[in-house]
Design an enzyme around this catalytic site. Structure first.
Site, PDB file in Angstrom:
ATOM      1  N   PRO A 132       0.837  -1.204   0.000  1.00 55.89           N
ATOM      2  CA  PRO A 132       0.000   0.000   0.000  1.00 55.89           C
ATOM      3  C   PRO A 132       0.868   1.249   0.000  1.00 55.89           C
ATOM      4  CG  PRO A 132       0.081  -0.963   2.204  1.00 55.89           C
ATOM      5  CD  PRO A 132       0.795  -1.921   1.292  1.00 55.89           C
ATOM      6  N   MET A 133       0.593   2.163  -0.916  1.00 52.87           N
ATOM      7  CA  MET A 133       1.361   3.411  -1.008  1.00 52.87           C
ATOM      8  C   MET A 133       0.397   4.554  -1.245  1.00 52.87           C
ATOM      9  SD  MET A 133       4.655   2.192  -3.318  1.00 52.87           S
ATOM     10  CE  MET A 133       3.670   1.234  -4.489  1.00 52.87           C
ATOM     11  N   ALA A 134       0.404   5.513  -0.333  1.00 53.29           N
ATOM     12  CA  ALA A 134      -0.515   6.649  -0.425  1.00 53.29           C
ATOM     13  C   ALA A 134      -0.289   7.421  -1.719  1.00 53.29           C
ATOM     14  CB  ALA A 134      -0.323   7.571   0.774  1.00 53.29           C
ATOM     15  N   GLN A 189      -6.642  -1.015   4.392  1.00 53.49           N
ATOM     16  CA  GLN A 189      -5.726  -0.655   5.477  1.00 53.49           C
ATOM     17  C   GLN A 189      -6.220   0.598   6.199  1.00 53.49           C
ATOM     18  OE1 GLN A 189      -1.603   1.203   5.212  1.00 53.49           O
ATOM     19  NE2 GLN A 189      -1.042  -0.936   5.572  1.00 53.49           N
ATOM     20  N   CYS A 224       3.560   3.519   8.940  1.00 57.95           N
ATOM     21  CA  CYS A 224       3.730   4.753   8.180  1.00 57.95           C
ATOM     22  C   CYS A 224       4.642   5.727   8.921  1.00 57.95           C
ATOM     23  CB  CYS A 224       2.374   5.408   7.933  1.00 57.95           C
ATOM     24  SG  CYS A 224       2.506   6.956   7.000  1.00 57.95           S
ATOM     25  N   HIS A 249       8.284  -4.110   7.093  1.00 54.68           N
ATOM     26  CA  HIS A 249       9.173  -3.296   6.263  1.00 54.68           C
ATOM     27  C   HIS A 249      10.515  -3.227   6.985  1.00 54.68           C
ATOM     28  CE1 HIS A 249       9.744   0.375   3.495  1.00 54.68           C
ATOM     29  NE2 HIS A 249      10.914   0.080   4.027  1.00 54.68           N
ATOM     30  N   ARG A 255       7.912   0.397  -4.084  1.00 52.98           N
ATOM     31  CA  ARG A 255       8.383   1.437  -5.005  1.00 52.98           C
ATOM     32  C   ARG A 255       8.846   0.892  -6.350  1.00 52.98           C
ATOM     33  NH1 ARG A 255      12.676   4.447  -1.524  1.00 52.98           N
ATOM     34  NH2 ARG A 255      12.861   2.360  -0.632  1.00 52.98           N
TER      35      ARG A 255
END
Length: 338
Positions: A16-18, A70, A101, A172, A228
């Site tokens: 998940p990436m904002a 999420q 985050c 992560h 990424r």
């Protein structure tokens, strides 16, 4: 055990990436081989207040399943209430809690990775969400290795989350203070995977099939999460699976095919109307376009043009001009660097 880990499956998650992993990009990555999806994080308060913009972040299609929504927040009861509302609205395959985050606006509200330095509150949040929805859908969590290098506590946190009823944990391999700098610490990720009985998914510096194979063979992780690298190369999922199956690196995706996907992504983004009108959508897509074109021959002047686009017609023109120049041999070999 969650179905996507059964029978020795080794799932590839899209991280998940904002601002990146919206419903359109998840659709693209699913088509290209991603196994499990997680939405961009959403605030529990936005969900409870029925904020339309927040609810939009929870959207997904059935084709994207298995998919989790999420959430983040620092109040256990409110997090549980938000999770229940999401399950009632959407019935995702799981709820994922963001404990990782590093962004200041999230950490400043005691959300995300700030909970890594407040294990009692982390325990409360995890327990309340499991209590609220764990009997309906699985609950998972995403963490970092710790707050900073002096406070690496990922294995402790994994034990806490397992005891709270989490059914999988993504780790992560960086601390909050690292943000996205430096190298991911896969030694800590491996320790986490060995310390709990539930699946651990490793995240950090995965950009090829060789990376996936290395982590599968050298650690006890049950899957990997790609973030990424997928922004520039969403084909990474397909390429990784090919490498795992054959031991051979597939040929690079031709630039013409890359442009086809870029144009399709822009068209789908406009159809979704998430960002507003055409101009607003194309402005929102600028960073995505520049990521896609990183490493292209003649990338520097190309990206200068992309950071000013305001219409789909401009993208079409840029693509056509670029491919014509490429076919004519108009780029010097040394110009491929960004």
């Amino acid at each position: 055990m969650l179905p996507w880990f059964q029978n020795n499956q080794f799932p590839l998650y899209l991280a998940p990436m904002a601002g990146v992993t919206d419903v359109v990009f998840r659709t693209i990555c699913k088509e290209l081989g991603a196994d499990v999806m997680v939405t961009e994080f959403v605030s529990c308060e936005g969900i409870i207040q029925r904020d339309d913009r927040t609810r939009r972040y929870t959207e997904f299609t059935d084709e994207q399943r298995p998919v989790g929504v999420q959430i983040f927040g620092a109040n256990g009861k409110r997090m549980g209430e938000a999770a229940k509302k999401i399950v009632d609205w959407k019935r995702p395959d799981f709820i994922d809690i963001n404990f990782g985050c590093p962004v200041n606006k999230v950490v400043g509200k005691n959300g995300g990775s700030s909970l890594l330095k407040d294990c009692p509150l982390l325990t409360e949040v995890a327990s309340e969400v499991v209590k609220a929805v764990g009997h309906i859908v699985p609950v998972t969590g995403k963490i970092r290795t710790g707050w900073d290098e002096k406070h690496i506590n990922a294995t402790e946190v994994c034990h806490i989350l397992e005891d709270c009823g989490m059914q999988a944990i993504s780790v992560h391999g960086r601390t909050r203070s690292q943000a996205y700098r430096g190298e991911a610490n896969w030694d800590v990720i491996g320790e986490c995977a060995e310390s709990v009985k539930i699946p651990v998914v490793g995240n950090g510096d995965i950009s090829s099939g060789e990376d996936v194979k290395k982590r599968r063979e050298e650690t006890a992780v049950s899957g990997v999460m790609i973030g990424r690298a997928a922004m520039q190369n969403p084909w990474v999922f397909r390429e990784a699976k090919h490498y795992l199956e054959t031991g051979e690196q597939p040929l690079p995706v031709p630039i013409g095919e890359r442009w086809q996907l870029i144009l399709r992504h822009c068209a789908l983004a406009m159809e979704s109307s998430r960002y507003g009108n055409e101009r607003q959508t194309m402005m929102a897509m600028r960073a995505r376009l520049m990521a896609y074109c990183k490493g292209f021959p003649g990338a520097k002047p190309l990206r200068t043009r992309l950071c000013h686009v305001e219409s789909y017609a401009e993208i079409q023109d840029i693509a056509g001009e670029y491919l014509t120049q490429l076919d004519a041999g108009g780029f010097a070999p040394t110009s491929s660097s960004v």
